[in-house]
Each structure stands twice: as structure tokens, then as C-alpha cells.
Design a protein around this motif. Structure first.
Motif, PDB file in Angstrom:
ATOM      1  N   SER A  62       0.826  -1.206   0.000  1.00 12.42           N
ATOM      2  CA  SER A  62       0.000   0.000   0.000  1.00 12.42           C
ATOM      3  C   SER A  62       0.861   1.257   0.000  1.00 12.42           C
ATOM      4  O   SER A  62       1.912   1.308   0.628  1.00 12.42           O
ATOM      5  N   ASP A  63       0.388   2.263  -0.718  1.00 13.19           N
ATOM      6  CA  ASP A  63       1.058   3.561  -0.700  1.00 13.19           C
ATOM      7  C   ASP A  63       0.674   4.345   0.549  1.00 13.19           C
ATOM      8  O   ASP A  63       1.467   5.128   1.071  1.00 13.19           O
ATOM      9  N   PRO A  87       9.589   1.406   4.440  1.00 21.44           N
ATOM     10  CA  PRO A  87      10.072   2.791   4.400  1.00 21.44           C
ATOM     11  C   PRO A  87       9.363   3.602   3.317  1.00 21.44           C
ATOM     12  O   PRO A  87       9.088   3.100   2.225  1.00 21.44           O
ATOM     13  N   GLY A  88       9.047   4.846   3.662  1.00 22.19           N
ATOM     14  CA  GLY A  88       8.451   5.751   2.695  1.00 22.19           C
ATOM     15  C   GLY A  88       6.947   5.703   2.599  1.00 22.19           C
ATOM     16  O   GLY A  88       6.340   6.555   1.935  1.00 22.19           O
ATOM     17  N   GLN A  89       6.316   4.724   3.257  1.00 22.11           N
ATOM     18  CA  GLN A  89       4.860   4.675   3.233  1.00 22.11           C
ATOM     19  C   GLN A  89       4.267   5.870   3.974  1.00 22.11           C
ATOM     20  O   GLN A  89       4.843   6.372   4.952  1.00 22.11           O
ATOM     21  N   ILE A  90       3.103   6.292   3.517  1.00 27.30           N
ATOM     22  CA  ILE A  90       2.371   7.344   4.216  1.00 27.30           C
ATOM     23  C   ILE A  90       1.473   6.688   5.256  1.00 27.30           C
ATOM     24  O   ILE A  90       0.635   5.841   4.924  1.00 27.30           O
ATOM     25  N   VAL A  91       1.674   7.043   6.512  1.00 26.22           N
ATOM     26  CA  VAL A  91       0.831   6.566   7.604  1.00 26.22           C
ATOM     27  C   VAL A  91      -0.058   7.730   8.028  1.00 26.22           C
ATOM     28  O   VAL A  91       0.420   8.757   8.499  1.00 26.22           O
ATOM     29  N   LEU A  92      -1.359   7.572   7.828  1.00 23.26           N
ATOM     30  CA  LEU A  92      -2.331   8.622   8.120  1.00 23.26           C
ATOM     31  C   LEU A  92      -3.210   8.170   9.277  1.00 23.26           C
ATOM     32  O   LEU A  92      -3.917   7.164   9.173  1.00 23.26           O
ATOM     33  N   SER A  93      -3.151   8.883  10.387  1.00 22.62           N
ATOM     34  CA  SER A  93      -3.940   8.534  11.563  1.00 22.62           C
ATOM     35  C   SER A  93      -5.124   9.476  11.704  1.00 22.62           C
ATOM     36  O   SER A  93      -4.956  10.697  11.685  1.00 22.62           O
ATOM     37  N   ILE A  94      -6.333   8.915  11.837  1.00 28.42           N
ATOM     38  CA  ILE A  94      -7.506   9.745  12.104  1.00 28.42           C
ATOM     39  C   ILE A  94      -8.037   9.482  13.512  1.00 28.42           C
ATOM     40  O   ILE A  94      -9.172   9.828  13.832  1.00 28.42           O
ATOM     41  N   ALA A  95      -7.210   8.883  14.360  1.00 28.96           N
ATOM     42  CA  ALA A  95      -7.605   8.590  15.741  1.00 28.96           C
ATOM     43  C   ALA A  95      -7.451   9.839  16.600  1.00 28.96           C
ATOM     44  O   ALA A  95      -6.352  10.380  16.723  1.00 28.96           O
ATOM     45  N   ALA A  96      -8.529  10.299  17.180  1.00 26.15           N
ATOM     46  CA  ALA A  96      -8.508  11.517  17.976  1.00 26.15           C
ATOM     47  C   ALA A  96      -7.583  11.375  19.176  1.00 26.15           C
ATOM     48  O   ALA A  96      -7.604  10.358  19.870  1.00 26.15           O
ATOM     49  N   GLY A  97      -6.761  12.397  19.395  1.00 23.88           N
ATOM     50  CA  GLY A  97      -5.932  12.459  20.586  1.00 23.88           C
ATOM     51  C   GLY A  97      -4.601  11.747  20.501  1.00 23.88           C
ATOM     52  O   GLY A  97      -3.737  11.961  21.349  1.00 23.88           O
ATOM     53  N   VAL A  98      -4.404  10.898  19.506  1.00 23.39           N
ATOM     54  CA  VAL A  98      -3.157  10.133  19.408  1.00 23.39           C
ATOM     55  C   VAL A  98      -2.093  10.988  18.739  1.00 23.39           C
ATOM     56  O   VAL A  98      -2.218  11.367  17.573  1.00 23.39           O
ATOM     57  N   ARG A  99      -1.033  11.293  19.474  1.00 15.98           N
ATOM     58  CA  ARG A  99       0.039  12.128  18.954  1.00 15.98           C
ATOM     59  C   ARG A  99       0.961  11.312  18.054  1.00 15.98           C
ATOM     60  O   ARG A  99       1.201  10.131  18.289  1.00 15.98           O
ATOM     61  N   LEU A 100       1.481  11.979  17.047  1.00 12.45           N
ATOM     62  CA  LEU A 100       2.290  11.263  16.065  1.00 12.45           C
ATOM     63  C   LEU A 100       3.584  10.720  16.658  1.00 12.45           C
ATOM     64  O   LEU A 100       4.055   9.660  16.246  1.00 12.45           O
TER      65      LEU A 100
END
Length: 276
Positions: A62-63, A87-100
Motif C-alpha cells: 500500500s502507498d 520505508p516511505g509509506q504514508i501513515v495517516l492517523s484519524i484517531a482523535a488524541g493520538v500524537r504522532l
């Protein structure tokens, strides 16, 4: 381009529907969802590929990997999924409150493009607004990465970028919780109309269409909300009488305190989740 959703709840469903409407094909969208009912619903509704665990999902192909599970589940899911990312994958979090920073630590990955998103409930009908923050900062993301993130989140409405992750607490208080404030206002405006003698269906319709029309006018007129408010407030008229009560009751100050309480709670949740 391929995308995998970890979690198949309402927001993931909204994003999948938006992506398909924008021209993505079902074979390029994968969902990892442990609940049979939710998994079957996504298959039937969208025709996307679904798995009951991440092992079969070929995450490395997955990209973009979207974490759409509940905040309280993020730690365990991230620990499980981290080794399968590349490496290089985009990880997109939509979980409220979870810091990167916490998510990156749980994943044990420093080589992925980390992006945090806060969508809101109108995304369910393609009218959402999503705030984005990237880690590393957006200014060192490649134009291609930025384009992908904006394409994914833009499938359910508009988006804005913030430059400081601490601002995500304010975003949560304003736009994340904001629909509830609007629903509360509609609920009580309609109830008051009934109290004043209007039939319930008529009062509800008047309240709904007034809020919808006012929001559209504010969005399209080019004028500030304060100017529009002044234009509808005739001296000695009915609107002025109502706004005078707002002022006497210090409604603006009370509303500010309420939104500040939401912002504070968002920050507290971030601290609590970091300890898990």
C-alpha cells in the motif's frame, strides 16, 4: 495507488465512499476489520477487499495506510502492524488524541511519512473539514506525499494544514466537536419554537433550514459573520432584543469556556493515551 484502512468504522466508510466517487477503483482499496458485520457491510456496499487481520492485507504494497481504529486500540494495533510497514509509506492517523510521536514509537518506525488528521462528522456526507499535521513537518514532505494526503482527505470535504501539533487540540474543540454544538443549537431552537406555539414539524424545519441557509450565506457571501449579524440586526427590532439577552447572559463568554473545556479534554486524552 493503493490504500489500506486499519479499521472499517463510519469514518473509514465515508472516506472509502468519497475515494470511489473521485475515481478510485475498489481493487485498490483494502480494509482490515475484525468485526464480521462491518467487514461484510463494506464488501457489499463498496466492493473493496477486506481482511479480518493485518497479516493477509499485504500492507507493504500500500502507498497509504490509514489508521481508523478507536484511540484506545491504537497502541496494540500499531505494535502489531509496525513490522509489516515499509520505508516511505504514508501513515495517516484519524484517531482523535493520538500524537504522532507516540504512534511512531508504537510502530517503531522512523522511516514512514507520518500524518495526523482530524476529520469531523459531516465527512459522512462529503461536507467535512479535516485538519492535517505532518510528522516530520509538512514543509519537508514531498509534493507527491502532500498531494496524496490531500487527495485522500479531500475525498470527504475540505482540509487545512496546521503547523503545530498542539493546535490539534483546538481543532478538536472547534471542528471535531463543533457539529455537536450546532446540533444542540438546532435542537433547542426547534424546541423553543414549539414552546412558542409552533407545530413540532414546522419548528424543526424552520430551525434546520435557518442554520443551513445561514451557514451557506456565511460561506458564500464573502462577508465576515459579524458583518452579516449586523445586517440582520435592525435597531430596536426583534433580533436586537434577542442579542441583548445573549449579551446580558454573557453567552459568548460561556460558550468560550465550553469550547476551552473541550480543548483541555483533548490535551488530557493525548496525555492519557501516551501512558498506555
Amino acid at each position: 495507488m493503493k490504500i489500506t484502512f486499519i479499521g472499517g468504522g463510519n469514518m473509514a466508510g465515508a472516506m472509502i465512499g468519497g475515494l470511489l466517487a473521485k475515481g478510485w477503483v475498489p481493487d485498490d482499496i483494502c480494509v482490515v476489520e475484525i468485526l464480521d458485520e462491518a467487514r461484510n457491510r463494506l464488501k457489499q456496499r463498496f466492493g473493496v477487499i477486506c481482511f479480518d487481520d493485518s497479516a493477509g492485507a499485504s500492507l507493504a504494497k500500500s502507498d497509504v495506510v490509514v489508521f481508523a481504529v478507536k484511540p484506545q486500540q491504537m497502541h496494540d494495533v500499531a505494535v502489531q502492524v509496525g513490522p509489516t510497514l515499509r520505508p516511505g509509506q504514508i501513515v495517516l492517523s484519524i484517531a482523535a488524541g493520538v500524537r504522532l510521536g507516540d504512534l511512531s514509537g508504537w510502530l517503531q518506525r522512523q522511516d514512514c511519512v507520518m500524518v495526523r488528521a482530524m476529520p469531523n462528522m459531516p465527512a459522512l456526507i462529503g461536507e467535512g473539514i479535516t485538519a492535517l499535521y505532518s510528522f516530520p513537518p509538512k514543509n519537508i514532505l514531498s509534493p507527491a506525499d502532500i498531494g496524496i494526503v490531500e487527495a485522500v482527505t479531500g475525498a470527504v470535504g475540505d482540509f487545512v494544514w496546521v503547523l503545530d501539533e498542539n493546535q490539534m487540540d483546538a481543532v478538536t474543540a472547534v471542528s471535531g466537536s463543533g457539529p455537536a454544538y450546532v446540533f444542540w443549537f438546532i435542537e433547542h431552537l426547534a424546541s423553543i419554537g414549539e414552546h412558542l406555539g409552533l407545530p413540532a414539524p414546522i419548528s424543526k424545519e424552520l430551525a434546520l433550514k435557518t442554520v443551513l441557509g445561514a451557514a451557506k450565506l456565511a460561506s458564500q457571501s464573502g462577508e465576515t459573520p459579524s458583518i452579516l449579524r449586523e445586517r440582520v440586526t435592525s435597531k430596536g427590532g426583534t433580533t436586537e432584543a434577542a442579542l441583548k439577552v445573549f449579551e446580558e447572559e454573557r453567552l459568548a463568554e460561556r460558550f468560550r469556556r465550553a469550547v476551552e473545556a473541550a480543548c483541555k479534554r483533548s490535551a488530557e486524552l493525548g496525555e492519557e493515551l501516551a501512558k498506555d
